[in-house]
Design a protein around this motif. Structure first.
Motif, PDB file in Angstrom:
ATOM      1  N   LYS A 238       0.797  -1.226   0.000  1.00 10.07           N
ATOM      2  CA  LYS A 238       0.000   0.000   0.000  1.00 10.07           C
ATOM      3  C   LYS A 238       0.827   1.273   0.000  1.00 10.07           C
ATOM      4  O   LYS A 238       0.422   2.290  -0.543  1.00 10.07           O
ATOM      5  CB  LYS A 238      -0.959  -0.015   1.191  1.00 10.07           C
ATOM      6  N   GLY A 239       2.000   1.251   0.612  1.00 11.37           N
ATOM      7  CA  GLY A 239       2.809   2.462   0.687  1.00 11.37           C
ATOM      8  C   GLY A 239       3.777   2.622  -0.464  1.00 11.37           C
ATOM      9  O   GLY A 239       4.598   3.545  -0.455  1.00 11.37           O
ATOM     10  N   SER A 240       3.682   1.755  -1.455  1.00  9.12           N
ATOM     11  CA  SER A 240       4.672   1.761  -2.536  1.00  9.12           C
ATOM     12  C   SER A 240       4.085   2.090  -3.897  1.00  9.12           C
ATOM     13  O   SER A 240       4.745   1.867  -4.916  1.00  9.12           O
ATOM     14  CB  SER A 240       5.368   0.384  -2.593  1.00  9.12           C
ATOM     15  N   LYS A 241       2.861   2.605  -3.937  1.00  7.47           N
ATOM     16  CA  LYS A 241       2.216   2.859  -5.224  1.00  7.47           C
ATOM     17  C   LYS A 241       2.976   3.891  -6.050  1.00  7.47           C
ATOM     18  O   LYS A 241       3.151   3.726  -7.267  1.00  7.47           O
ATOM     19  CB  LYS A 241       0.765   3.308  -5.001  1.00  7.47           C
ATOM     20  N   GLY A 242       3.433   4.957  -5.403  1.00  5.67           N
ATOM     21  CA  GLY A 242       4.165   5.995  -6.121  1.00  5.67           C
ATOM     22  C   GLY A 242       5.466   5.471  -6.688  1.00  5.67           C
ATOM     23  O   GLY A 242       5.822   5.758  -7.838  1.00  5.67           O
ATOM     24  N   ARG A 243       6.195   4.689  -5.898  1.00  6.78           N
ATOM     25  CA  ARG A 243       7.470   4.133  -6.365  1.00  6.78           C
ATOM     26  C   ARG A 243       7.238   3.151  -7.494  1.00  6.78           C
ATOM     27  O   ARG A 243       8.027   3.089  -8.450  1.00  6.78           O
ATOM     28  CB  ARG A 243       8.186   3.446  -5.202  1.00  6.78           C
ATOM     29  N   TYR A 244       6.172   2.383  -7.397  1.00  6.30           N
ATOM     30  CA  TYR A 244       5.871   1.420  -8.465  1.00  6.30           C
ATOM     31  C   TYR A 244       5.589   2.150  -9.779  1.00  6.30           C
ATOM     32  O   TYR A 244       6.108   1.756 -10.834  1.00  6.30           O
ATOM     33  CB  TYR A 244       4.670   0.558  -8.093  1.00  6.30           C
TER      34      TYR A 244
END
Length: 384
Positions: free
Chosen positions: A351-357
């Motif tokens: 959930k906290g990695s959407k931007g990095r993905y």
């Protein structure tokens, strides 16, 4: 009202297609000409393939096969390479979206087994490579993705001619994916314990399941014969409907009917617009001679399936559209609707990695898209 907004958000492309179709109907009122708009054969074969893939997936065939393969992996580089290549090669036959639906969740399970924080370090770049691999592997065959099936029918190509058209791009993609996967695999442990990545799944102990799998394999072969114009699509459609109804009618609920309706919406819109001489001539002049690049650009905005449906109404260079819409599946997150499948899994699991993905996804897609567009330029210069 919230349900309406949720539906629009979930099925944005479908809503746009239906809205465009409805708007065009005010300009060209329904008449007998509407009967020529819809490519019934493409919709029927696509429906059949969806049923077959849903049945095989529900039976666990793909997960079982992947588990068996990964059980023999001995090192980290081979593991990452296997996870990516599963999507690449399976996308050719089970479609890019089915490949991602099957193997991305599988990847979360496998990487979690490694422990030592390997999942957190590897999962995002691996899923990006899997998404790119599924989209690129699917471009080789007429059944790899929906726009290929549609354009293959429009172009009247043989299966051999289609594969020959896309083979140079597929070979380059395979090489690039292998290089990036091996580089990425350096972050994974060099040795793996025997069976450490094997995902056990019992499959062939239930005779009923075995019969279903056998039936779906036969149906898949029939679908291939229909795609190759060897069997009439009407007979294959009848066989699929009867078999699924008898063996497991819940499979009908797994079919992506929104995609089928999206096709119908764009068929109506393109058909109506094509009957407006001024607008048709305007679009034809813009697209003519620029089919590949136009398809790539339009795909970034509305995704490659709608781009294929829209542009096919204003040019006869279907080979250019086949290349353009397949390359156009790379780029933005919506360039290929299959890419959203991976994103949804990442959003759910990390959930906290959407931007990095999204950042990794965009960079990776741009690199592959640039390489393949360059290849197209080189192939064009050689042809000239």
């Amino acid at each position: 009202m919230n349900k309406i907004f949720t539906f629009i958000k979930k099925e944005t492309v479908l809503c746009v297609a239906l809205l465009l179709a409805a708007a065009s109907m005010f300009i060209v009122p329904p008449d007998s000409g509407y009967g020529t708009y819809i490519d019934v054969k493409t919709l029927a074969v696509l429906f059949c393939l969806m049923c077959v893939m849903a049945g095989l997936q529900k039976a666990g065939v793909f997960e079982w096969s992947a588990g068996k393969l990964l059980g023999h992996v001995k090192n980290g580089r081979a593991l990452i390479l296997m996870l990516v290549m599963l999507c690449f090669f399976s996308g050719m036959f089970i479609t890019n979206d089915v490949a991602l639906i099957t193997f991305v969740p599988f990847t979360f399970i496998v990487l979690d087994m490694l422990g030592n924080g390997q999942k957190d370090r590897l999962v995002l770049p691996v899923v990006v490579m899997q998404t790119v691999a599924a989209n690129l592997g699917s471009m080789l065959t007429p059944i790899g993705n929906p726009q290929n099936l549609y354009l293959f029918g429009k172009a009247g190509l043989s299966v051999f001619a289609f594969i020959k058209l896309m083979l140079p791009y597929t070979i380059l993609s395979l090489g690039l994916l292998a290089v990036f996967s091996l580089i990425l695999g350096r972050a994974c442990p060099h040795t793996l314990k025997e069976g450490e990545t094997a995902v056990q799944k019992k499959l062939f102990q239930d005779k009923k399941v075995c019969y279903r799998i056998a039936a779906y394999i036969v149906l898949f072969l029939l679908c291939l014969l229909a795609v190759g114009r060897i069997l009439p699509w009407q007979a294959v459609l009848f066989a699929v409907i009867i078999t699924v109804f008898v063996t497991d009618r819940k499979v009908f609920g797994k079919v992506d009917y929104s995609l089928l309706l999206t096709f119908v919406g764009f068929f109506v819109f393109v058909g109506n617009v094509g009957r407006l001489p001024a607008f048709r001539d305007f679009l034809q002049n813009i697209i003519a001679g620029r089919e590949v690049y136009t398809a790539v650009i339009v795909s970034q905005i509305i995704s490659n399936v709608p781009a294929a449906l829209l542009l096919s109404g204003f040019t006869k260079d279907y080979a250019g559209l086949i290349v353009g819409t397949n390359l156009g599946g790379l780029g933005t997150l919506i360039a290929s609707m299959a890419s959203l499948i991976s994103y949804k899994y990442v959003a759910k699991e990390m959930k906290g990695s959407k931007g990095r993905y999204i950042l990794l996804f965009t960079i990776g897609n741009i690199v592959f898209l640039a390489a393949l567009v360059l290849l197209h330029v080189l192939l064009g210069s050689q042809g000239a």
